[in-house]
Design a protein around this motif. Structure first.
Motif, mmCIF file in Angstrom:
data_model
loop_
_atom_site.group_PDB
_atom_site.id
_atom_site.type_symbol
_atom_site.label_atom_id
_atom_site.label_comp_id
_atom_site.label_asym_id
_atom_site.label_seq_id
_atom_site.Cartn_x
_atom_site.Cartn_y
_atom_site.Cartn_z
ATOM 1 N N ILE A 1 38.662 42.320 41.405
ATOM 2 C CA ILE A 1 39.362 41.739 42.546
ATOM 3 C C ILE A 1 38.668 40.452 42.969
ATOM 4 O O ILE A 1 37.459 40.307 42.830
ATOM 5 C CB ILE A 1 39.441 42.730 43.733
ATOM 6 C CG1 ILE A 1 38.049 43.123 44.213
ATOM 7 C CG2 ILE A 1 40.259 43.951 43.359
ATOM 8 C CD1 ILE A 1 38.042 43.925 45.495
ATOM 9 N N GLN A 2 39.474 39.516 43.462
ATOM 10 C CA GLN A 2 38.949 38.255 43.989
ATOM 11 C C GLN A 2 40.043 37.604 44.825
ATOM 12 O O GLN A 2 41.197 38.009 44.782
ATOM 13 C CB GLN A 2 38.522 37.331 42.866
ATOM 14 C CG GLN A 2 39.651 36.891 41.961
ATOM 15 C CD GLN A 2 39.152 36.043 40.800
ATOM 16 O OE1 GLN A 2 37.964 35.929 40.570
ATOM 17 N NE2 GLN A 2 40.074 35.453 40.082
ATOM 18 N N LEU A 18 34.550 43.866 51.474
ATOM 19 C CA LEU A 18 35.633 43.476 50.572
ATOM 20 C C LEU A 18 36.887 43.390 51.438
ATOM 21 O O LEU A 18 37.289 44.386 52.041
ATOM 22 C CB LEU A 18 35.819 44.504 49.455
ATOM 23 C CG LEU A 18 34.591 44.810 48.603
ATOM 24 C CD1 LEU A 18 34.890 45.925 47.610
ATOM 25 C CD2 LEU A 18 34.117 43.566 47.878
ATOM 26 N N THR A 19 37.490 42.212 51.515
ATOM 27 C CA THR A 19 38.593 41.993 52.451
ATOM 28 C C THR A 19 39.951 42.030 51.753
ATOM 29 O O THR A 19 40.038 42.008 50.524
ATOM 30 C CB THR A 19 38.446 40.640 53.171
ATOM 31 O OG1 THR A 19 38.635 39.584 52.226
ATOM 32 C CG2 THR A 19 37.090 40.513 53.837
ATOM 33 N N CYS A 20 40.984 42.029 52.571
ATOM 34 C CA CYS A 20 42.356 42.046 52.058
ATOM 35 C C CYS A 20 42.719 40.747 51.351
ATOM 36 O O CYS A 20 43.720 40.703 50.641
ATOM 37 C CB CYS A 20 43.340 42.320 53.181
ATOM 38 S SG CYS A 20 43.304 41.115 54.516
ATOM 39 N N LEU A 21 41.930 39.693 51.497
ATOM 40 C CA LEU A 21 42.190 38.460 50.756
ATOM 41 C C LEU A 21 41.767 38.601 49.297
ATOM 42 O O LEU A 21 42.204 37.833 48.442
ATOM 43 C CB LEU A 21 41.469 37.273 51.391
ATOM 44 C CG LEU A 21 41.916 36.876 52.795
ATOM 45 C CD1 LEU A 21 41.140 35.661 53.272
ATOM 46 C CD2 LEU A 21 43.395 36.624 52.852
ATOM 47 N N MET A 22 40.918 39.586 49.007
ATOM 48 C CA MET A 22 40.530 39.859 47.624
ATOM 49 C C MET A 22 41.512 40.824 46.973
ATOM 50 O O MET A 22 41.817 40.707 45.793
ATOM 51 C CB MET A 22 39.124 40.452 47.567
ATOM 52 C CG MET A 22 38.045 39.503 48.050
ATOM 53 S SD MET A 22 36.422 40.243 47.943
ATOM 54 C CE MET A 22 36.123 40.154 46.194
ATOM 55 N N ASP A 23 41.965 41.797 47.743
ATOM 56 C CA ASP A 23 42.897 42.805 47.241
ATOM 57 C C ASP A 23 43.670 43.345 48.437
ATOM 58 O O ASP A 23 43.074 43.903 49.354
ATOM 59 C CB ASP A 23 42.132 43.924 46.543
ATOM 60 C CG ASP A 23 43.037 44.986 45.953
ATOM 61 O OD1 ASP A 23 44.264 44.810 45.952
ATOM 62 O OD2 ASP A 23 42.507 46.011 45.492
ATOM 63 N N SER A 49 37.703 33.569 58.800
ATOM 64 C CA SER A 49 36.470 34.358 58.675
ATOM 65 C C SER A 49 36.478 35.225 57.416
ATOM 66 O O SER A 49 35.451 35.376 56.754
ATOM 67 C CB SER A 49 36.223 35.204 59.924
ATOM 68 O OG SER A 49 37.195 36.193 60.072
ATOM 69 N N TYR A 50 37.624 35.788 57.047
ATOM 70 C CA TYR A 50 37.721 36.571 55.818
ATOM 71 C C TYR A 50 37.536 35.665 54.600
ATOM 72 O O TYR A 50 36.878 36.040 53.635
ATOM 73 C CB TYR A 50 39.073 37.274 55.719
ATOM 74 C CG TYR A 50 39.211 38.538 56.534
ATOM 75 C CD1 TYR A 50 38.516 38.724 57.724
ATOM 76 C CD2 TYR A 50 40.059 39.548 56.130
ATOM 77 C CE1 TYR A 50 38.663 39.877 58.465
ATOM 78 C CE2 TYR A 50 40.215 40.708 56.864
ATOM 79 C CZ TYR A 50 39.513 40.862 58.036
ATOM 80 O OH TYR A 50 39.650 42.004 58.759
ATOM 81 N N TYR A 51 38.128 34.473 54.659
ATOM 82 C CA TYR A 51 38.001 33.529 53.550
ATOM 83 C C TYR A 51 36.534 33.139 53.327
ATOM 84 O O TYR A 51 36.042 33.164 52.201
ATOM 85 C CB TYR A 51 38.838 32.277 53.821
ATOM 86 C CG TYR A 51 38.604 31.176 52.819
ATOM 87 C CD1 TYR A 51 39.132 31.256 51.535
ATOM 88 C CD2 TYR A 51 37.820 30.062 53.138
ATOM 89 C CE1 TYR A 51 38.905 30.260 50.605
ATOM 90 C CE2 TYR A 51 37.589 29.071 52.211
ATOM 91 C CZ TYR A 51 38.131 29.169 50.955
ATOM 92 O OH TYR A 51 37.890 28.196 50.029
ATOM 93 N N ILE A 52 35.846 32.819 54.402
ATOM 94 C CA ILE A 52 34.439 32.423 54.296
ATOM 95 C C ILE A 52 33.594 33.577 53.776
ATOM 96 O O ILE A 52 32.711 33.388 52.938
ATOM 97 C CB ILE A 52 33.924 31.905 55.654
ATOM 98 C CG1 ILE A 52 34.586 30.571 55.979
ATOM 99 C CG2 ILE A 52 32.410 31.781 55.663
ATOM 100 C CD1 ILE A 52 34.343 30.074 57.394
ATOM 101 N N HIS A 112 46.497 35.376 49.575
ATOM 102 C CA HIS A 112 46.549 34.626 50.835
ATOM 103 C C HIS A 112 47.976 34.634 51.388
ATOM 104 O O HIS A 112 48.180 34.881 52.577
ATOM 105 C CB HIS A 112 46.076 33.186 50.632
ATOM 106 C CG HIS A 112 44.594 33.043 50.550
ATOM 107 N ND1 HIS A 112 43.811 32.820 51.654
ATOM 108 C CD2 HIS A 112 43.750 33.088 49.496
ATOM 109 C CE1 HIS A 112 42.544 32.731 51.287
ATOM 110 N NE2 HIS A 112 42.483 32.889 49.978
ATOM 111 N N LEU A 113 48.947 34.358 50.535
ATOM 112 C CA LEU A 113 50.340 34.337 50.985
ATOM 113 C C LEU A 113 50.816 35.719 51.419
ATOM 114 O O LEU A 113 51.568 35.851 52.385
ATOM 115 C CB LEU A 113 51.253 33.807 49.883
ATOM 116 C CG LEU A 113 51.216 32.306 49.641
ATOM 117 C CD1 LEU A 113 52.194 31.927 48.531
ATOM 118 C CD2 LEU A 113 51.529 31.532 50.902
#
Length: 160
Positions: A3-4, A130-135, A58-61, A10-11
């Motif tokens: 995952i990444q 591990l955030t929802c922006l990764m998976d 903040s999740y992106y960073i 993002h969308l």
């Protein structure tokens, strides 16, 4: 499973923010861009949508440049050319911080409810997120880890 952060993730997380922004704009347009309605819609927008932008940044960073491979016996995290292997036996617990409205394929009521993450607590008192922006299904992806206790924390504003 690797995952990444991806543009698609993002969308997938931002869709409710974009949808809510369009609804606020259409409501203001319907009221002929009246200043009184601008104030009313502005307050509503500030309370519901603006916090989601803060969470997104903040999740992106937090996960920028990170990849994680979730296997049945370990998690391999790579960030800034460093590799960390966390064996299942070294994990004390995993807590998933997620809104109750997102259970079982639910739809977020506010844009900030679309953001959630899993925090991994290790036996040597280290934490990894591990955030929802990764998976966008991180709560399901971590379930392949064997012998790890996974707990759920429900919240509206899940800040990392």
């Amino acid at each position: 499973m690797v995952i990444q952060q991806t543009f698609y993730n993002h969308l997938k997380v931002l869709w409710i923010t974009i949808f809510t922004t369009v609804l606020y704009f259409l409501g203001w347009w319907y009221h002929k861009f009246d200043f009184d309605f601008f104030v009313i819609f502005g307050i509503g927008y500030t309370l519901t949508v603006v916090p989601s932008f803060f969470l997104h940044v903040s999740y992106y960073i937090r996960n920028k440049g990170m990849t994680a491979e979730i296997l049945s016996d370990c998690i391999i995290i790579k960030k800034d050319e460093q590799e960390t292997i966390i064996k299942s036996s070294d994990i004390k617990e995993i807590k998933v911080y997620k809104s109750a409205s997102m259970d079982k394929g639910g739809i977020p009521i506010t844009p900030m409810e679309a953001y959630f993450f899993a925090r991994i607590f290790t036996n040597d008192n280290k934490k990894y997120e591990l955030t929802c922006l990764m998976d966008t299904n991180i709560d399901k992806s971590i379930r392949i880890l064997q012998g790890v206790k996974i707990y759920r924390e429900k919240g509206l504003f899940n800040i990392v």
